[in-house]
Each structure stands twice: as C-alpha cells, then as structure tokens.
Design a protein around this motif. Structure first.
Motif, mmCIF file in Angstrom:
data_model
loop_
_atom_site.group_PDB
_atom_site.id
_atom_site.type_symbol
_atom_site.label_atom_id
_atom_site.label_comp_id
_atom_site.label_asym_id
_atom_site.label_seq_id
_atom_site.Cartn_x
_atom_site.Cartn_y
_atom_site.Cartn_z
ATOM 1 N N ASN A 84 0.836 -1.197 0.000
ATOM 2 C CA ASN A 84 0.000 0.000 0.000
ATOM 3 C C ASN A 84 0.874 1.251 0.000
ATOM 4 O O ASN A 84 2.065 1.183 0.302
ATOM 5 C CB ASN A 84 -0.908 0.015 1.227
ATOM 6 N N SER A 85 0.267 2.370 -0.327
ATOM 7 C CA SER A 85 0.977 3.653 -0.319
ATOM 8 C C SER A 85 2.279 3.557 -1.098
ATOM 9 O O SER A 85 3.342 3.993 -0.632
ATOM 10 C CB SER A 85 1.247 4.112 1.122
ATOM 11 N N LEU A 86 2.202 2.993 -2.277
ATOM 12 C CA LEU A 86 3.404 2.760 -3.068
ATOM 13 C C LEU A 86 4.057 4.064 -3.499
ATOM 14 O O LEU A 86 3.377 5.072 -3.747
ATOM 15 C CB LEU A 86 3.068 1.902 -4.287
ATOM 16 N N LYS A 87 5.379 4.018 -3.565
ATOM 17 C CA LYS A 87 6.179 5.180 -3.938
ATOM 18 C C LYS A 87 6.994 4.846 -5.180
ATOM 19 O O LYS A 87 7.287 3.666 -5.432
ATOM 20 C CB LYS A 87 7.132 5.530 -2.793
ATOM 21 N N PRO A 88 7.411 5.841 -5.939
ATOM 22 C CA PRO A 88 8.247 5.556 -7.116
ATOM 23 C C PRO A 88 9.502 4.752 -6.761
ATOM 24 O O PRO A 88 9.942 3.921 -7.565
ATOM 25 C CB PRO A 88 8.595 6.942 -7.626
ATOM 26 N N GLU A 89 10.039 4.964 -5.577
ATOM 27 C CA GLU A 89 11.241 4.221 -5.188
ATOM 28 C C GLU A 89 10.969 2.756 -4.881
ATOM 29 O O GLU A 89 11.909 1.994 -4.644
ATOM 30 C CB GLU A 89 11.925 4.884 -3.981
ATOM 31 N N ASP A 90 9.716 2.347 -4.901
ATOM 32 C CA ASP A 90 9.390 0.928 -4.756
ATOM 33 C C ASP A 90 9.492 0.194 -6.096
ATOM 34 O O ASP A 90 9.366 -1.027 -6.137
ATOM 35 C CB ASP A 90 7.971 0.753 -4.216
ATOM 36 N N THR A 91 9.718 0.930 -7.166
ATOM 37 C CA THR A 91 9.851 0.321 -8.475
ATOM 38 C C THR A 91 11.028 -0.645 -8.488
ATOM 39 O O THR A 91 12.155 -0.278 -8.149
ATOM 40 C CB THR A 91 10.048 1.397 -9.556
ATOM 41 N N ALA A 92 10.761 -1.892 -8.878
ATOM 42 C CA ALA A 92 11.782 -2.932 -8.865
ATOM 43 C C ALA A 92 11.177 -4.226 -9.404
ATOM 44 O O ALA A 92 9.958 -4.319 -9.587
ATOM 45 C CB ALA A 92 12.297 -3.171 -7.449
ATOM 46 N N VAL A 93 12.036 -5.195 -9.630
ATOM 47 C CA VAL A 93 11.575 -6.560 -9.848
ATOM 48 C C VAL A 93 11.491 -7.220 -8.478
ATOM 49 O O VAL A 93 12.454 -7.196 -7.711
ATOM 50 C CB VAL A 93 12.517 -7.351 -10.770
ATOM 51 N N TYR A 94 10.350 -7.780 -8.184
ATOM 52 C CA TYR A 94 10.116 -8.425 -6.897
ATOM 53 C C TYR A 94 10.198 -9.940 -7.062
ATOM 54 O O TYR A 94 9.588 -10.508 -7.977
ATOM 55 C CB TYR A 94 8.757 -8.018 -6.346
ATOM 56 N N TYR A 95 10.955 -10.551 -6.171
ATOM 57 C CA TYR A 95 11.158 -11.992 -6.199
ATOM 58 C C TYR A 95 10.684 -12.606 -4.887
ATOM 59 O O TYR A 95 10.903 -12.034 -3.818
ATOM 60 C CB TYR A 95 12.639 -12.331 -6.348
#
Length: 119
Positions: A84-95
């Motif tokens: 929740n409350s996602l930020k641009p810095e959360d952009t990534a590939v999630y594993y």
C-alpha cells in the motif's frame, strides 16, 4: 526442490496498491521461511519481508514497515505481499524465495515480477 511462481506485478500510480502472490510447489514440506526481495535497476537485491512458514512470525525491512504486509496461506502453499501507499522508489523486480529447513540461505527463487510505480 521447490518451484515458485510470482504474479500480481504491474504499473500503478504513486499512492496506489498492489498485491503480489507467490505459489510454491514441489517439496513444500521443507519450507522454513518465505521471503520477498526486490532489485531495482543498478541496485543490489534487498529483502523486503519474510515470514516463518509455521509460526507466521514476520520481518520487515524499514522501507516496508507500515506500508507492506506479508501473509501466507499454508493450505494453498502461497505467500502474499500486500503493498500500500506505493512510492516511485518501490519500483523494482520483486522476487519470492524460500529458505528450506536446515539451510541458512534462501535456496529457491521465483522468476520475478515487475512492479512500476509512476509519480
């Protein structure tokens, strides 16, 4: 061995939410911990959260505390990451990954799912 398949990534605006899923198959009885990691371009992979498969106890990186929730459904051999409350810095590939009983490292990894947060 354990096979892992992630799903749920995508493109979302800042402030939005996404729910990632990771389904495990194979020798799931060996799972001790399941974790979510992420790797942004040009950065090292980092842990986001993990969960003890039996007790349900959790750990969160500081960047995830208060915004992300890890949970599991043992019957479905699936772990979730509610973001929740996602930020641009959360952009990534999630594993997602599993740490088997008797191992001190995460031994099995999924293929990853892209999360992109636009500003």
């Amino acid at each position: 061995q354990v096979q892992l398949v992630e799903s749920g990534g995508g493109l979302v605006q800042a402030g939005g939410s996404l729910r990632l899923s990771c389904a495990a198959s194979g020798r799931t009885v060996t799972i001790y911990y399941m974790g979510w990691f992420r790797q942004a371009p040009g950065k090292e992979r980092e842990i986001v959260a993990n969960i003890n498969w039996n007790s349900g106890s959790t750990y969160y990186a500081d960047s995830a505390k208060g915004r992300f929730t890890i949970s599991r459904d043992n019957a479905k051999n699936t772990v979730y990451l509610q973001m929740n409350s996602l930020k641009p810095e959360d952009t990534a590939v999630y594993y997602c990954a599993t740490r088997p009983v008797g191992r001190i490292t995460y031994a099995y990894w999924g293929q990853g799912t892209q999360v992109t947060v636009s500003s």
